[in-house]
Design a protein around this motif. Structure first.
Motif, short mmCIF file in Angstrom:
data_model
loop_
_atom_site.label_atom_id
_atom_site.label_comp_id
_atom_site.label_asym_id
_atom_site.label_seq_id
_atom_site.Cartn_x
_atom_site.Cartn_y
_atom_site.Cartn_z
N TRP B 257 0.81 -1.22 0.00
CA TRP B 257 0.00 0.00 0.00
C TRP B 257 0.84 1.26 0.00
CZ3 TRP B 257 0.80 3.13 4.14
CH2 TRP B 257 1.36 2.55 5.27
N PRO B 259 3.23 4.07 -1.38
CA PRO B 259 3.58 4.58 -2.70
C PRO B 259 5.08 4.43 -2.96
CG PRO B 259 2.98 6.37 -1.20
CD PRO B 259 2.78 5.10 -0.46
N GLU B 263 5.82 5.31 -9.66
CA GLU B 263 4.66 4.50 -10.02
C GLU B 263 3.61 5.42 -10.64
OE1 GLU B 263 2.12 0.92 -7.95
OE2 GLU B 263 3.44 2.17 -6.77
N GLU B 265 -0.02 6.84 -11.79
CA GLU B 265 -1.36 6.86 -11.23
C GLU B 265 -2.36 6.77 -12.38
OE1 GLU B 265 -1.98 10.36 -8.98
OE2 GLU B 265 -1.02 9.57 -7.20
N PRO B 266 -3.29 5.84 -12.30
CA PRO B 266 -4.29 5.78 -13.36
C PRO B 266 -5.21 6.99 -13.26
CG PRO B 266 -4.82 4.24 -11.62
CD PRO B 266 -3.52 4.87 -11.24
N GLN B 267 -5.46 7.63 -14.37
CA GLN B 267 -6.31 8.82 -14.36
C GLN B 267 -7.72 8.41 -14.78
OE1 GLN B 267 -4.40 11.60 -13.52
NE2 GLN B 267 -6.35 12.50 -12.95
N LEU B 268 -8.70 8.97 -14.12
CA LEU B 268 -10.09 8.63 -14.48
C LEU B 268 -10.57 9.56 -15.58
CD1 LEU B 268 -12.08 6.54 -13.30
CD2 LEU B 268 -13.28 8.48 -12.30
#
Lengths: 270, 268
Positions: B257, B259, B263, B265-268
């Motif tokens: 968990w 960070p 890495e 970050e998936p963007q919405l």
């Protein structure tokens, strides 16, 4: 009708960090929110808006004054309220799903039932399939959605929201505002929404309360927002009525803020 | 790139041992520090002989019981020290009065060189593994304790308030917020505390025992068998590297968990 939340003559005085002076954050604040009403509280940054919300949540005891929830005096934590914080409030060691179901777990609900409910709420805030991501693997907007689901899964009667979307970019923010309105319209909870953004306040609320600048903040005006619902926050900003309301409130706000500024300046020079 | 790095690391290793061999083997090069050609080997050992000692240890299986004892001591010291550090760190972190009261004692105990306690532990716990475990515990405890104590103090007030608003009782705050947060601090000090547990075990064995790699080194020293001393040191070093690697693997699995840098970050 008894108000869902009512603050009566609430004053919060803090001991000053340096020396033995006192700092009065809010003074003699009366505020009543009707059942199912969406009220925004606007005011300059740092004027004590969050203090009021913490008082309504029971996280902070007012120095004087009373808080009533559905007519009953509040003692300890306000169990009927959900709170959405401005800062990151998710537990970083729990996945999105585990964060959403945390409240159910605290209540002692069964693991399986909580899981099903959690998945359902994740889907409702548009995060189906993201349940096993950890907060750091989610974007800012997604984390706010998780926070929203985390609060709403407990079905609180009162929502306390402290500038929840202020850290988001404009587009994500408007998306979130629309989603909030949609979720809210399903069962009309009472909402106190704190913001420093007047446009956000008007486009979301039934009523806007304007606070004076601190210290000793108090409400200096209340405006009923008679815009039709359902609303789309990005479209409603262009309607003539919105612009009219915005002008009126902004003028009152500006005058009072300037007045407050003058007072503080005179006090320091004399 | 990675392969090239590996290659040069191996070259450096071979070069180091090559230099060691050339400089210590009698009559390979003319003596330049001592007159006696055997003197260098007497002080620094000879890599070939050292390798033979190690090979014999593993071939005859003689080393395994010693390694096993050292490993046991290290693991026990780590587990007991961490558990104590976690519990007491949590307790003092959450009760300001107790922490203010005990503060000077904790500072004093941490400032004291723990190695001097080894003879006392031998009196208390005998020459078996427990006196070494006790020594390791005193070393591990403070590392974990200070980390957990600091971790408890630094739990985000927003996360705490949020959990409170979600209905957590004080006991639940302890279990669901303070404990996981403190545990993550234990893991962040994992490398140091495992290393300290190892130091405690070996120093304890060295000071008095009947088994363990530290004991082997101590015995060899008694008979001026420098090659065996170096063999013991090499085995310990490799053992420590393996331990450290195991810790890294455990860390990666337990702290998913957290960070990590870079890495996406998936963007919405």
């Amino acid at each position: 009708m008894t108000a869902s939340v009512s603050l009566e003559k609430v004053t919060c005085t803090f001991a000053a960090r340096s020396g033995d002076g006192h700092y009065t954050a809010v003074k003699d604040v009366d505020l009543a929110i009707a059942d199912g009403e969406f009220v925004s509280v606007v005011g300059p940054t740092g004027c004590g808006k969050s203090t009021l919300l913490n008082v309504a949540a029971g996280l902070l005891r007012p120095s004087s004054g009373h808080v009533r929830i559905h007519g009953e005096p509040l003692a300890g934590i306000n169990r009927r309220a959900g709170y959405m914080f401005q800062a990151e409030a998710l537990m970083p060691w729990r996945s999105a799903l585990e964060n959403v179901t945390a409240g159910l777990e605290f209540r002692g609900e069964g693991r399986e039932a909580a899981r099903t409910k959690g998945e359902d709420w994740l889907a409702r805030v548009g995060l189906a399939g993201f349940g096993d991501r950890y907060p750091h693997q989610l974007s800012g907007g997604m984390r706010k959605r998780v926070s929203l689901a985390q609060m709403l899964i407990l079905d609180p009667q009162i929502l306390l929201m402290d500038e929840p979307f202020s850290a988001l970019d404009v587009q994500t923010r408007q998306l979130m505002e629309n989603e909030l309105l949609e979720l809210w319209s399903a069962d009309r909870k009472s909402v106190i929404f704190i913001t420093h953004d007047l446009e956000e306040a008007i486009s979301l609320s039934d009523r806007v309360v304007v606070l004076s600048a601190g210290p000793a903040t108090r409400p200096i005006g209340e405006y009923v927002i008679d815009l039709p619902r359902p609303r789309d926050v990005s479209e409603i900003r262009l309607s003539p009525r919105f612009i009219e309301l915005h002008d009126r409130i902004w003028h009152a706000m500006k005058d009072e803020v300037l007045k407050g500024y003058q007072q503080t300046r005179n006090r320091t020079t004399s | 790139m990675r392969k090239r790095l590996w290659f040069w690391q191996v070259v450096l290793l071979v070069a180091l041992f090559g230099f060691w061999h050339v400089a210590t083997h009698p009559d390979l090069i003319p003596p330049f520090v001592w007159d006696n050609p055997n003197r260098a080997a007497f002080f620094f050992g000879e890599p070939v002989k050292i390798a033979k000692v190690i090979a014999d240890w593993f071939a005859s299986g003689e080393i395994y019981p010693h390694l096993w004892v050292t490993l046991q001591e290290t693991a026990l010291a780590f587990v007991i020290g961490s558990a104590l550090g976690l519990v007491i760190g949590l307790w003092l972190g959450l009760t300001p009065f107790a922490s203010a009261l005990l503060d000077p004692y904790i500072k004093a105990m941490n400032a004291m060189p723990r190695v001097v306690l080894a003879p006392i532990f031998m009196v208390w716990f005998g020459l078996g593994i427990w006196s070494k475990v006790a020594l390791g515990v005193t070393l591990v405890f403070f590392i974990v304790f200070f980390n957990v104590y600091q971790g408890v103090k630094e739990v985000s007030p927003v996360v705490l308030n949020n959990a409170t608003m979600l209905g957590a009782t004080r006991r639940q705050l302890l279990r669901f917020v303070y404990l996981p947060s403190a545990t993550s601090w234990v893991f962040s000090s994992l490398h140091t505390s495992v290393g300290m547990a190892f130091v405690g075990a070996v120093v304890g064995e060295y000071l008095g025992s009947a088994k363990g790699v530290g004991y082997l080194i101590h015995m060899a020293e008694g008979s001026f068998d420098i090659n065996t001393v170096f063999a013991g040191i090499l085995v310990l070093t490799i053992f420590a590297l393996v331990l450290d690697f195991a810790v890294s693997v455990a860390e990666r699995r337990l702290l998913v968990w957290r960070p990590t840098q870079g890495e996406t970050e998936p963007q919405l």
